[in-house]
Design an enzyme around this catalytic site. Structure first.
Site, PDB file in Angstrom:
ATOM      1  N   HIS A  99       0.888  -1.173   0.000  1.00 14.39           N
ATOM      2  CA  HIS A  99       0.000   0.000   0.000  1.00 14.39           C
ATOM      3  C   HIS A  99       0.926   1.222   0.000  1.00 14.39           C
ATOM      4  O   HIS A  99       2.024   1.173   0.573  1.00 14.39           O
ATOM      5  CB  HIS A  99      -0.833   0.112   1.272  1.00 14.39           C
ATOM      6  CG  HIS A  99      -1.683  -1.067   1.622  1.00 14.39           C
ATOM      7  ND1 HIS A  99      -1.183  -2.204   2.180  1.00 14.39           N
ATOM      8  CD2 HIS A  99      -3.016  -1.257   1.513  1.00 14.39           C
ATOM      9  CE1 HIS A  99      -2.173  -3.064   2.403  1.00 14.39           C
ATOM     10  NE2 HIS A  99      -3.289  -2.514   1.998  1.00 14.39           N
ATOM     11  N   ASP A 102       2.391   1.964   3.358  1.00 13.21           N
ATOM     12  CA  ASP A 102       3.378   1.029   3.932  1.00 13.21           C
ATOM     13  C   ASP A 102       4.787   1.507   3.636  1.00 13.21           C
ATOM     14  O   ASP A 102       5.702   1.275   4.417  1.00 13.21           O
ATOM     15  CB  ASP A 102       3.308  -0.376   3.290  1.00 13.21           C
ATOM     16  CG  ASP A 102       1.930  -0.976   3.313  1.00 13.21           C
ATOM     17  OD1 ASP A 102       1.177  -0.661   4.238  1.00 13.21           O
ATOM     18  OD2 ASP A 102       1.624  -1.767   2.394  1.00 13.21           O
TER      19      ASP A 102
HETATM   20  C1  XUL Z   1      -7.313  -6.450   4.502  1.00 14.56           C
HETATM   21  C2  XUL Z   1      -6.550  -6.879   3.325  1.00 14.56           C
HETATM   22  C3  XUL Z   1      -5.712  -5.835   2.686  1.00 14.56           C
HETATM   23  C4  XUL Z   1      -5.678  -5.941   1.214  1.00 14.56           C
HETATM   24  C5  XUL Z   1      -4.982  -4.804   0.520  1.00 14.56           C
HETATM   25  O1  XUL Z   1      -8.072  -7.447   5.080  1.00 14.56           O
HETATM   26  O2  XUL Z   1      -6.594  -8.026   2.942  1.00 14.56           O
HETATM   27  O3  XUL Z   1      -4.461  -5.865   3.238  1.00 14.56           O
HETATM   28  O4  XUL Z   1      -5.045  -7.131   0.813  1.00 14.56           O
HETATM   29  O5  XUL Z   1      -5.469  -3.582   0.903  1.00 14.56           O
END
Ligand code: XUL
Ligand code: CO
Length: 437
Positions: A99, A102
């Site tokens: 993300h 992150d």
């Molecule tokens: C949350 C989840 C996230 C997604 C990406 O449950 O799975 O980490 O994979 O935003």
């Protein structure tokens, strides 16, 4: 600087090995059904759990202190980049996922946040060039910051919607720059708590508008990643709009988005939806929507998203069976959206956990390939539906039957004979296959 000095490259040593820092099943170059294991799996490391996560939970702070932690947030962000590439290299894995939040800390303004991102993206780009490691997908975190309290694409606040759009735009630019093969949308706060204050139809229209804007902008900048939506039924919202594969596909079809998106399916999310992972994969596959997998497992005794490393061989076998039957993951891969348990706080646990997940998936792949090559389940299914191969059954399957012809047939009063589904026998065969590979 090395962050994992005591750990060497993780090698395939085969089933007899008792070295905890070696693969017993994952042999990247081994050919299974015409492709190497590496090509089948396309494993990815999740940046957020592995380099940003600390082991904190709602009842206590983090338990792991990492060698890449610094007092300055940008110093930590830079060190995480180094740690990520050393980790990928030592495990011999081709991909990672992140993300935006992150990889770089938020600044006081959107401009400063984007400048922080630019610094880190530059560093990631350099490392990718020299290491050959690739980005399976990136995404925008539009759920952690308090501004997203009422959602991002489904917020009731137009200023927040605009902010989400700006954040998404930047993320698409980052994906383009780093050559992301996919781009994920997980609707963290895209849902609602109570209908008493919610205009569901308007929120869904707005969400679709944001997705259309993302398609338009990606076209404008020449970003050709596969867009993926990641369904999840609840947590953090009580009702998440992308509940499961079927709900998400219906949404995409309603808004004319289905040709631009596929699904990123996650095992623990399937559990929360009351489905098996293989159910979700089959639903996606039969609709041409299987994109990528977030590999983890939930705890059946806990009602939340525990994101454990996948070690259940029945689950990994049936997962890989669905993937193989669907013709593979294409541009997608197997991303470990999984975190080490709070009690597994040593750096070495990061390796041991990934090895457990990787070997469990490799084991599942081998068992699934055997199920297919020996036609274990295909034979069962073909026999089960054989009444549709001739006579009235063939007419039905060809779309030639009408209620008139069905009635004519039924009025002959031929004896109806059903056959056993033989579930228990099939499950025993499944056990035998899993433990034979
Ligand atoms: C949350 C989840 C996230 C997604 C990406 O449950 O799975 O980490 O994979 O935003
Ligand atoms: Co996920």
């Amino acid at each position: 600087m090395s962050y994992f000095q005591s750990i060497g490259n993780i090698q395939y040593e085969g089933k007899g090995s008792d070295n905890p820092l070696a693969f017993k099943h994952y042999n990247p170059s081994e050919i299974i059904m015409g492709k190497t294991m590496e090509e089948h799996m396309r494993f990815a490391v999740a940046y957020w759990h592995t380099f940003t996560g600390s082991g904190s939970d709602p009842f206590g702070e983090g338990t792991s202190s990492r060698t890449w932690d610094h007092s300055d947030a940008m110093d930590t962000a830079k060190a995480r980049v180094e740690a990520n590439f050393e980790f990928l290299d030592k495990l011999g894995l081709p991909y990672y996922c992140f993300h935006d939040r992150d990889i770089a800390p938020e600044g006081a303004t959107l401009q400063e946040t984007n400048r922080n991102l630019d610094v880190i993206v530059e560093l990631l780009e350099q490392h990718m060039r020299t290491s050959g490691k690739k980005l399976l997908w990136n995404t925008a975190n539009m759920f952690t910051n308090p501004r997203f309290v009422h959602g991002a694409g489904t917020t009731c606040n137009a200023d927040v919607y605009a902010y989400a759009g700006a954040q998404l735009k930047k993320s698409l630019e980052i994906g383009k720059r780093l050559g992301a093969e996919n781009y994920v949308f997980w609707g963290g706060r895209e849902g609602y708590e109570t209908l008493l204050n919610t205009d569901m139809a308007f929120e869904l229209d707005n969400l679709a508008r944001l997705f259309h804007m993302a398609i338009a902008y990606s076209k404008e900048i020449g970003f050709d990643a596969q867009f993926l939506i990641e369904p999840k039924p609840k947590e953090p919202s009580k009702h998440q709009y992308d509940f499961d594969a079927a709900t998400t596909i219906a949404f995409l079809q309603k808004y004319g988005l289905h040709n631009h998106f596929k699904l990123n399916l996650e095992a623990n999310h399937a559990t929360l939806a009351g489905h098996t992972f293989e159910h979700e994969i089959r639903v996606a596959a039969i609709n041409g929507m299987l994109g990528s997998l977030d590999a983890n497992q939930g705890d059946l005794l806990l009602g939340w998203d525990t994101d454990e490393f996948p070690t259940d061989l029945y689950a990994t076998t049936l997962t890989m069976y669905e993937v193989l039957k669907a013709g593979g993951l294409g541009k997608g891969g197997v991303n470990f959206d999984a975190k080490v348990r709070r009690g597994s706080f040593e750096d070495e646990d990061l390796f041991l956990a990934h090895i457990a997940g990787i070997d469990s998936y490799a084991w599942g792949l081998k068992a699934a390939a055997k199920l297919i090559e020996d036609r274990v389940l295909d034979g069962v299914v073909e026999r089960r539906y054989r009444s549709f191969n001739e006579g009235i059954g063939a007419d039905i399957a060809a779309g030639k039957a009408t209620l008139h012809t069905l009635e004519q047939y039924a009025l002959q009063n031929l004896p109806i004979r059903n056959e056993s589904g033989r579930q228990e026998r099939i499950k025993l065969i499944l056990n035998e296959v899993i433990f034979s590979v």
